[in-house]
Design a protein around this motif. Sequence first.
Motif, PDB file in Angstrom:
ATOM      1  N   THR A  32      65.657  60.355  -4.744  1.00 31.87           N
ATOM      2  CA  THR A  32      66.122  61.566  -3.008  1.00 31.87           C
ATOM      3  C   THR A  32      65.905  60.505  -1.786  1.00 31.87           C
ATOM      4  OG1 THR A  32      63.883  62.519  -2.867  1.00 31.87           O
ATOM      5  CG2 THR A  32      65.245  63.856  -4.187  1.00 31.87           C
ATOM      6  N   GLY A  34      67.481  60.570   1.043  1.00 32.21           N
ATOM      7  CA  GLY A  34      67.464  60.929   2.142  1.00 32.21           C
ATOM      8  C   GLY A  34      66.132  62.529   2.429  1.00 32.21           C
ATOM      9  N   LEU A  35      65.504  62.353   1.246  1.00 28.55           N
ATOM     10  CA  LEU A  35      64.536  63.761   2.112  1.00 28.55           C
ATOM     11  C   LEU A  35      63.369  62.561   2.166  1.00 28.55           C
ATOM     12  CD1 LEU A  35      63.306  66.396   1.566  1.00 28.55           C
ATOM     13  CD2 LEU A  35      63.650  66.062  -0.899  1.00 28.55           C
ATOM     14  N   SER A  36      63.799  61.236   1.221  1.00 29.56           N
ATOM     15  CA  SER A  36      62.528  60.279   1.214  1.00 29.56           C
ATOM     16  C   SER A  36      62.235  59.624   2.612  1.00 29.56           C
ATOM     17  CB  SER A  36      62.557  59.378  -0.015  1.00 29.56           C
ATOM     18  OG  SER A  36      62.351  60.072  -1.256  1.00 29.56           O
ATOM     19  N   LYS A 121      63.538  69.136  -5.871  1.00 24.13           N
ATOM     20  CA  LYS A 121      64.225  67.827  -4.311  1.00 24.13           C
ATOM     21  C   LYS A 121      65.392  67.253  -4.645  1.00 24.13           C
ATOM     22  CE  LYS A 121      59.350  67.224  -3.832  1.00 24.13           C
ATOM     23  NZ  LYS A 121      57.940  66.109  -3.850  1.00 24.13           N
ATOM     24  N   THR A 122      65.664  67.154  -5.504  1.00 24.12           N
ATOM     25  CA  THR A 122      67.067  66.773  -5.953  1.00 24.12           C
ATOM     26  C   THR A 122      68.311  67.914  -5.508  1.00 24.12           C
ATOM     27  OG1 THR A 122      67.501  67.465  -8.469  1.00 24.12           O
ATOM     28  CG2 THR A 122      67.064  65.019  -7.873  1.00 24.12           C
ATOM     29  N   GLU A 125      68.674  67.345  -1.836  1.00 26.92           N
ATOM     30  CA  GLU A 125      68.543  66.110  -1.220  1.00 26.92           C
ATOM     31  C   GLU A 125      70.519  66.143  -1.131  1.00 26.92           C
ATOM     32  OE1 GLU A 125      69.101  62.313  -0.200  1.00 26.92           O
ATOM     33  OE2 GLU A 125      67.589  63.198  -0.678  1.00 26.92           O
ATOM     34  N   THR A 204      73.681  55.928   2.795  1.00 24.48           N
ATOM     35  CA  THR A 204      74.364  56.722   2.239  1.00 24.48           C
ATOM     36  C   THR A 204      75.548  56.813   1.543  1.00 24.48           C
ATOM     37  OG1 THR A 204      72.801  58.535   0.934  1.00 24.48           O
ATOM     38  CG2 THR A 204      73.587  58.920   2.835  1.00 24.48           C
ATOM     39  N   ASN A 252      73.683  56.813  -3.630  1.00 27.79           N
ATOM     40  CA  ASN A 252      73.051  58.208  -3.647  1.00 27.79           C
ATOM     41  C   ASN A 252      73.463  59.185  -4.896  1.00 27.79           C
ATOM     42  OD1 ASN A 252      72.034  60.808  -3.353  1.00 27.79           O
ATOM     43  ND2 ASN A 252      71.535  60.390  -0.944  1.00 27.79           N
ATOM     44  N   HIS A 254      73.418  62.195  -4.967  1.00 27.27           N
ATOM     45  CA  HIS A 254      73.231  63.358  -5.189  1.00 27.27           C
ATOM     46  C   HIS A 254      74.406  63.451  -4.000  1.00 27.27           C
ATOM     47  CE1 HIS A 254      70.700  63.727  -8.051  1.00 27.27           C
ATOM     48  NE2 HIS A 254      69.482  63.270  -7.174  1.00 27.27           N
ATOM     49  N   SER A 255      74.896  62.621  -2.986  1.00 27.17           N
ATOM     50  CA  SER A 255      75.280  62.523  -2.026  1.00 27.17           C
ATOM     51  C   SER A 255      77.217  63.011  -1.888  1.00 27.17           C
ATOM     52  CB  SER A 255      75.448  61.587  -1.154  1.00 27.17           C
ATOM     53  OG  SER A 255      76.111  60.774  -1.360  1.00 27.17           O
TER      54      SER A 255
END
Length: 315
Positions: A32, A34-36, A121-122, A125, A204, A252, A254-255
């Motif tokens: 993750t 961005g979240l990280s 969490k994903t 993200e 990202t 990334n 997930h983006s």
Amino acid sequence: MAQTTGTHSSYDATGNYDDLADVVYKVWADETPGLSRIKRNKATATYHEWVRSALASSGTNYVIEGDEATADTLVSRTRAGNYTCISDKVPIVTGTQEAVSKAGVDSEMAYQLEKLMKELKTDVEKMIWDNNARVAGNDTTAREAAGMPSWLISNVDKASDATLATGDGTDAFTTGTARALTENLVESCLASVYASGGNPTWGTLGTWQKRKFAAFTANTTRTQEQNKSGKLVNTVDVYTDPLGFTVQLVPNRHSVTSMIFFVDPDYTRISILRDFRSWDLAKLGDHFRKQLLAEWTLEVSSEKAHGMITDLSTS
């Protein structure tokens, strides 16, 4: 040759143990970026607001000696806001499944909690970068947070037939005709961020766009060498543009695959109303129930500090 009459083989046996490895192999796309990387702050209501300020454009400023001071027109600060959204996962495991022997797992519920927390969490993200407008919600409609594309308007390199969002989270970006990523698009976007006052340090992007960076032919900071063992390394992990921005490129999973985001970490936050946690739910029968939940929103403190390239082809 043939078996001797009366031979008892494994094909005839009914009491042999199954050979099942006592391990669970976990191939989880759970990074993750961005979240990280994005810093956190505290939300205290379901509508989280922040205040923005910007300098006037530079201009000529000559004053007559001895002139009477003339008041400048002052520009008020502006408020922006995003709704917190609730994201959850709910595992339910029967008492029997918790009790039986399992390969590679001691507790079914513990395993599901570990797995679903990563999934939660994903999900977050993905929603950070989603082209999604905010939704206030009501008793029958969930609140939704506006994603990054809904905020960025100043430093966006887009297709000619695409339409920018309003920039306040109330609507989404409208995509246009896809085009291939080029180094000119990257330089143009980062130059716009520079002119606006931003200082992005990381970007990202999806795997296809990351591979396109490796094909740039200009003087990027590149690792492309063939060592004595015959190993070929071809990657661009850090990009330095002509204005001096040094941007770490973070792939990334997930983006949005057709977009690239350049982020100034000082001007975005994940605002937490309720942090990631789990708790027991009431037992309604012969099972165990838990809920994993977070309530959060995206704060784009100053959209001028970031950049976005959109409408990129993905194949």
